[in-house]
Scaffold this active site. Structure first.
Site, PDB file in Angstrom:
ATOM      1  N   GLY A  54       5.114  -2.661  10.600  1.00 33.80           N
ATOM      2  CA  GLY A  54       6.461  -2.921  11.068  1.00 33.80           C
ATOM      3  C   GLY A  54       6.269  -3.213  12.471  1.00 33.80           C
ATOM      4  O   GLY A  54       5.785  -4.362  12.877  1.00 33.80           O
ATOM      5  N   GLN A 131       3.515   3.838  15.929  1.00 32.91           N
ATOM      6  CA  GLN A 131       3.034   3.896  14.618  1.00 32.91           C
ATOM      7  C   GLN A 131       2.121   4.904  14.694  1.00 32.91           C
ATOM      8  O   GLN A 131       2.233   5.875  15.450  1.00 32.91           O
ATOM      9  CB  GLN A 131       2.505   2.607  14.338  1.00 32.91           C
ATOM     10  CG  GLN A 131       3.136   1.863  12.976  1.00 32.91           C
ATOM     11  CD  GLN A 131       3.107   2.913  11.671  1.00 32.91           C
ATOM     12  OE1 GLN A 131       2.523   3.942  11.523  1.00 32.91           O
ATOM     13  NE2 GLN A 131       4.071   2.422  10.513  1.00 32.91           N
ATOM     14  N   GLU A 197       4.444 -10.355  -2.023  1.00 29.74           N
ATOM     15  CA  GLU A 197       4.672 -10.321  -0.497  1.00 29.74           C
ATOM     16  C   GLU A 197       5.563 -11.425   0.025  1.00 29.74           C
ATOM     17  O   GLU A 197       5.226 -12.592  -0.689  1.00 29.74           O
ATOM     18  CB  GLU A 197       3.239 -10.532  -0.020  1.00 29.74           C
ATOM     19  CG  GLU A 197       3.196 -11.024   1.535  1.00 29.74           C
ATOM     20  CD  GLU A 197       3.869  -9.951   2.322  1.00 29.74           C
ATOM     21  OE1 GLU A 197       3.420  -8.763   2.434  1.00 29.74           O
ATOM     22  OE2 GLU A 197       4.922 -10.476   3.105  1.00 29.74           O
ATOM     23  N   TYR A 274      11.602  -3.593   6.138  1.00 28.29           N
ATOM     24  CA  TYR A 274      11.614  -3.895   4.739  1.00 28.29           C
ATOM     25  C   TYR A 274      12.632  -5.597   4.692  1.00 28.29           C
ATOM     26  O   TYR A 274      13.591  -5.391   5.293  1.00 28.29           O
ATOM     27  CB  TYR A 274      12.497  -2.774   4.214  1.00 28.29           C
ATOM     28  CG  TYR A 274      12.585  -3.143   2.704  1.00 28.29           C
ATOM     29  CD1 TYR A 274      11.754  -2.610   1.870  1.00 28.29           C
ATOM     30  CD2 TYR A 274      13.755  -3.417   2.065  1.00 28.29           C
ATOM     31  CE1 TYR A 274      11.453  -2.513   0.434  1.00 28.29           C
ATOM     32  CE2 TYR A 274      13.957  -3.547   0.796  1.00 28.29           C
ATOM     33  CZ  TYR A 274      12.728  -3.220  -0.086  1.00 28.29           C
ATOM     34  OH  TYR A 274      12.807  -3.285  -1.470  1.00 28.29           O
ATOM     35  N   CYS A 411     -15.589   5.557   6.975  1.00 32.78           N
ATOM     36  CA  CYS A 411     -15.841   6.377   5.824  1.00 32.78           C
ATOM     37  C   CYS A 411     -15.089   7.664   5.978  1.00 32.78           C
ATOM     38  O   CYS A 411     -15.196   8.395   7.090  1.00 32.78           O
ATOM     39  CB  CYS A 411     -16.952   6.254   5.539  1.00 32.78           C
ATOM     40  SG  CYS A 411     -18.003   7.126   6.810  1.00 32.78           S
TER      41      CYS A 411
HETATM   42  P1  NAD Z   1       3.460  -4.348   8.063  1.00 29.09           P
HETATM   43  O1  NAD Z   1       4.904  -4.441   8.470  1.00 29.09           O
HETATM   44  O2  NAD Z   1       2.312  -4.895   8.556  1.00 29.09           O
HETATM   45  O3  NAD Z   1       3.499  -4.793   6.443  1.00 29.09           O
HETATM   46  C1  NAD Z   1       4.696  -4.769   5.507  1.00 29.09           C
HETATM   47  C2  NAD Z   1       4.614  -6.043   4.545  1.00 29.09           C
HETATM   48  O4  NAD Z   1       5.655  -6.117   3.693  1.00 29.09           O
HETATM   49  C3  NAD Z   1       5.097  -7.416   5.387  1.00 29.09           C
HETATM   50  O5  NAD Z   1       4.001  -8.039   5.019  1.00 29.09           O
HETATM   51  C4  NAD Z   1       6.379  -7.677   4.876  1.00 29.09           C
HETATM   52  O6  NAD Z   1       6.478  -8.959   4.666  1.00 29.09           O
HETATM   53  C5  NAD Z   1       6.273  -7.127   3.380  1.00 29.09           C
HETATM   54  N1  NAD Z   1       7.781  -6.817   2.776  1.00 29.09           N
HETATM   55  C6  NAD Z   1       8.550  -6.378   3.401  1.00 29.09           C
HETATM   56  N2  NAD Z   1       9.625  -6.005   2.668  1.00 29.09           N
HETATM   57  C7  NAD Z   1       9.156  -6.619   1.333  1.00 29.09           C
HETATM   58  C8  NAD Z   1       9.699  -6.677   0.143  1.00 29.09           C
HETATM   59  N3  NAD Z   1      11.072  -6.149  -0.245  1.00 29.09           N
HETATM   60  N4  NAD Z   1       9.107  -7.368  -1.094  1.00 29.09           N
HETATM   61  C9  NAD Z   1       7.850  -7.655  -0.724  1.00 29.09           C
HETATM   62  N5  NAD Z   1       7.236  -7.700   0.656  1.00 29.09           N
HETATM   63  C10 NAD Z   1       8.063  -7.244   1.548  1.00 29.09           C
HETATM   64  O7  NAD Z   1       2.993  -2.675   7.463  1.00 29.09           O
HETATM   65  P2  NAD Z   1       1.823  -2.176   7.022  1.00 29.09           P
HETATM   66  O8  NAD Z   1       0.835  -1.596   8.273  1.00 29.09           O
HETATM   67  O9  NAD Z   1       1.248  -2.871   5.846  1.00 29.09           O
HETATM   68  O10 NAD Z   1       2.374  -0.822   6.255  1.00 29.09           O
HETATM   69  C11 NAD Z   1       3.232  -0.758   4.980  1.00 29.09           C
HETATM   70  C12 NAD Z   1       3.865   0.477   4.974  1.00 29.09           C
HETATM   71  O11 NAD Z   1       2.780   1.605   4.421  1.00 29.09           O
HETATM   72  C13 NAD Z   1       4.509   1.279   6.210  1.00 29.09           C
HETATM   73  O12 NAD Z   1       5.830   1.651   5.787  1.00 29.09           O
HETATM   74  C14 NAD Z   1       3.608   2.064   6.613  1.00 29.09           C
HETATM   75  O13 NAD Z   1       4.233   3.035   7.522  1.00 29.09           O
HETATM   76  C15 NAD Z   1       2.896   2.643   5.601  1.00 29.09           C
HETATM   77  N6  NAD Z   1       1.598   3.401   5.611  1.00 29.09           N
HETATM   78  C16 NAD Z   1       0.798   3.764   4.573  1.00 29.09           C
HETATM   79  C17 NAD Z   1      -0.230   4.212   4.787  1.00 29.09           C
HETATM   80  C18 NAD Z   1      -1.064   5.060   3.815  1.00 29.09           C
HETATM   81  O14 NAD Z   1      -2.388   5.349   3.827  1.00 29.09           O
HETATM   82  N7  NAD Z   1      -0.536   4.990   2.632  1.00 29.09           N
HETATM   83  C19 NAD Z   1      -0.955   4.475   6.051  1.00 29.09           C
HETATM   84  C20 NAD Z   1      -0.106   3.747   7.253  1.00 29.09           C
HETATM   85  C21 NAD Z   1       1.211   3.216   7.103  1.00 29.09           C
END
Ligand code: NAD
Length: 557
Positions: A54, A131, A197, A274, A411
């Site tokens: 984000g 973040q 996406e 979002y 890793c």
């Molecule tokens: P980012 O903002 O770089 O990417 C999010 C993507 O989602 C963007 O490309 C955006 O265009 C797309 N998007 C937004 N709304 C959408 C929708 N309704 N339909 C389709 N595409 C949509 O974020 P990121 O770094 O990829 O992180 C994604 C999420 O995962 C964040 O909420 C982050 O906090 C979380 N996260 C998860 C982990 C994990 O290990 N699971 C780790 C860090 C962050």
């Protein structure tokens, strides 16, 4: 105040090689990793200083960025730079083993800890969102999450699909900094992945780094291709330029039930992250600026529908889980009572690893030379040959991971292993087997560094999900141990009010002093995770604590 300065890849190019720009390698490492975070190959939007997740930034504004760079170049061996939410605010006298940088990002007093208050402060230029590894200068591009995502999908394969994702279809969304790793992690586990996406340029970026195999513009054609690939047991990933909600609706209409269903859109941030399905991407970009309240309303409605669809597909048989973006909480805030009926990925798949002190250990070659990473890869293979899944990962990573920015590797290593690896890397530097020092760090999504009740600490055995003493203690312990830089953040992964977490980075510069610091920090940092999980009553953690002499009861017998 925001300055008007623009990102210039030449001005902010990451230095490589052996020539120092700072007064020591630790300061140099901080400088290189800060600039590496912003490298256009690494960062999602360097022109806005946004690294990933984000609006996760590396510095508050260009004025602060320039000042940090200047301060790092000027910093003596016995000084510490203080950074408050991306702005350098002081240089203090410390000592040679103290961290060279101490960082705090996005901290708010709990009663004020929400996006609304944060947004007001950000507008006034008083804060930035860090973040996790964005504001703590140890983001290494999507590779950083590939290993974790690979681990998660292997755990799903082991738990639900007889050890392999062959012949299964995973449906997800979001190809951003973190989410971009999903298709590769699924194909590494031999499955088919269909990803929605909204932004075409993100799809193109993942295609160019080979994290994604194909892109299809027509939704039905993409679904057909995915089904055919599943039938033929192909290993393939397909990206489509659509909103996640629209894809799930179409899947339901066509009665196509994914085997695995998750999501990694930036749901943690309803305004900047979002994209609601009721309007087009172009309309959403205008509305966000002109009427942020209305945008958020649509966003919440959309997330409600999104989770509702996930729950419906779960009922029809899809193995469904929340992938750490707080999507369920958003739907619940909007009134969806059973939003938490599908689990988060940590309690479902990752916690047993945390109990052994395992987590996303990573390192980068400050020389910029990929041959240095090849050296470190060999060290890891020599040190841990009995760890089969690690060996499999190292082989696949070498073959399939394209470096972004400084060559790096990740890793998952646990208690005892991290210390061994760090000391071995220091020896490589000392003996001149690599051209420059190696910088070692980890994600904040780690065993002992985070309190995040909807993610890393969801459903703790003793109910201590929201206890945030642990990440604070982790940051203090790493500062005391002599990490090279230490950071304490709020709101990472899941948004304001939902998490507190700490980061640490340590440099192996080949010196005897570094050896002592590495020994302390790489034992104590995962050790805090083992202690935290043992305290919560997990047997595996209690065994690990005993084995590694971290158990206070044993000590005080
Ligand atoms: P980012 O903002 O770089 O990417 C999010 C993507 O989602 C963007 O490309 C955006 O265009 C797309 N998007 C937004 N709304 C959408 C929708 N309704 N339909 C389709 N595409 C949509 O974020 P990121 O770094 O990829 O992180 C994604 C999420 O995962 C964040 O909420 C982050 O906090 C979380 N996260 C998860 C982990 C994990 O290990 N699971 C780790 C860090 C962050």
């Amino acid at each position: 105040m925001e300055t008007t300065k623009k990102y210039n890849p030449e001005t902010y190019k990451t230095p490589t090689g052996t020539k120092l720009n700072c007064k020591g390698w630790v300061q140099e490492a901080a400088l290189r990793m800060l600039l590496n975070n912003l490298d256009p190959e690494v960062a999602e939007k360097p022109e806005e200083l946004i690294v990933y997740g984000g609006r996760g930034k590396a510095a508050r504004n260009f004025e602060s960025l320039d000042l940090i760079i200047k301060a790092l170049k000027d910093l003596e061996e016995d000084e510490t730079l203080i950074v408050q939410s991306g702005k350098p605010v002081g240089i203090l006298q410390t000592h040679k083993d103290a961290p060279k940088v101490l960082i705090s990002n996005s901290q708010l007093v709990p009663n004020w800890a929400n996006w609304k208050h944060f947004d007001e402060l950000e507008k006034k230029g008083l804060m930035m969102y860090g973040q996790m590894t964005a504001g703590s200068w140890i983001y290494i591009g999507s590779q950083g999450i590939v290993q974790g995502t690979y681990e998660t999908f292997s755990a799903i394969a082991n738990k639900d699909f007889d050890g392999s994702l062959k012949g299964t279809l995973t449906v997800t969304a979001g190809l951003g900094g973190m989410g971009g790793a999903q298709p590769l992690a699924v194909t590494m586990n031999d499955g088919v992945c269909l990803v929605a996406e909204v932004e075409q340029w993100r799809i193109d970026k993942r295609l160019s780094t080979k994290y994604l195999d194909e892109s299809i513009q027509d939704m039905d054609a993409a679904i057909d291709r995915a089904l055919e690939a599943k039938k033929n047991q192909e290993r393939v990933s397909i990206g489509i330029p659509f909103n996640a909600v629209h894809l799930l609706e179409r899947l339901k209409e066509r009665n196509v039930i994914p085997d695995i269903l998750t999501d990694q859109t930036s749901a943690h941030d309803p305004l900047i992250g979002y994209v609601p399905h009721q309007i087009s991407l172009e309309e959403s970009n205008v509305l966000r600026e002109e009427n942020p309240e209305r945008y958020e309303e649509l966003s919440y409605e959309s997330m409600y529908r999104h989770v509702e669809l996930m729950l419906e597909l779960q009922k029809l048989g899809a193995v469904t889980f929340d992938y750490g973006n707080n999507l369920r909480a958003r739907a619940q805030e909007k009134g969806l009572k059973n939003a938490f009926d599908f689990p988060g990925f940590v309690p479902a798949y990752i916690r047993p690893l945390f109990c052994e002190g395992k987590g996303p250990f990573r390192w980068a070659a400050l020389s910029g030379d990929p041959a240095d990473i090849a050296e470190t890869d060999s060290v890891i293979k020599e040190l841990f040959p009995e760890n089969e899944s690690l060996m499999r990962w190292m082989d696949m990573a070498q073959e399939r991971i394209a470096f972004q920015g400084l060559p790096s590797r990740i890793c998952w290593l646990g208690q005892g292993e991290r210390e061994k690896a760090g000391l071995a890397f220091n020896k490589l530097v000392k003996e001149g087997k690599v051209k420059a020092p190696i910088v070692i760090g980890r994600d904040h999504l780690d065993t002992g560094s985070v309190a995040s009740p909807n993610r890393e600490t969801e459903a703790m055995l003793d109910g201590s999900d929201a206890v945030a003493d642990w990440p604070l203690l982790n940051a203090l312990v790493n500062t005391a141990g002599g990490a090279s830089w230490v950071s304490l953040h709020h709101g990472g992964g899941v948004g304001m009010g939902y998490s507190i977490h700490a980061g640490m980075v340590i440099v192996a510069d080949g010196t005897n002093d570094a050896e002592k610091r590495l020994k302390r920090v790489l034992r104590n940092d995962p050790g805090m995770g083992v202690i935290r999980h043992a305290d919560a009553g997990y047997d595996i953690a209690e065994d690990t604590a005993r084995k590694h002499k971290l158990d206070i009861k044993e000590r005080l017998k």
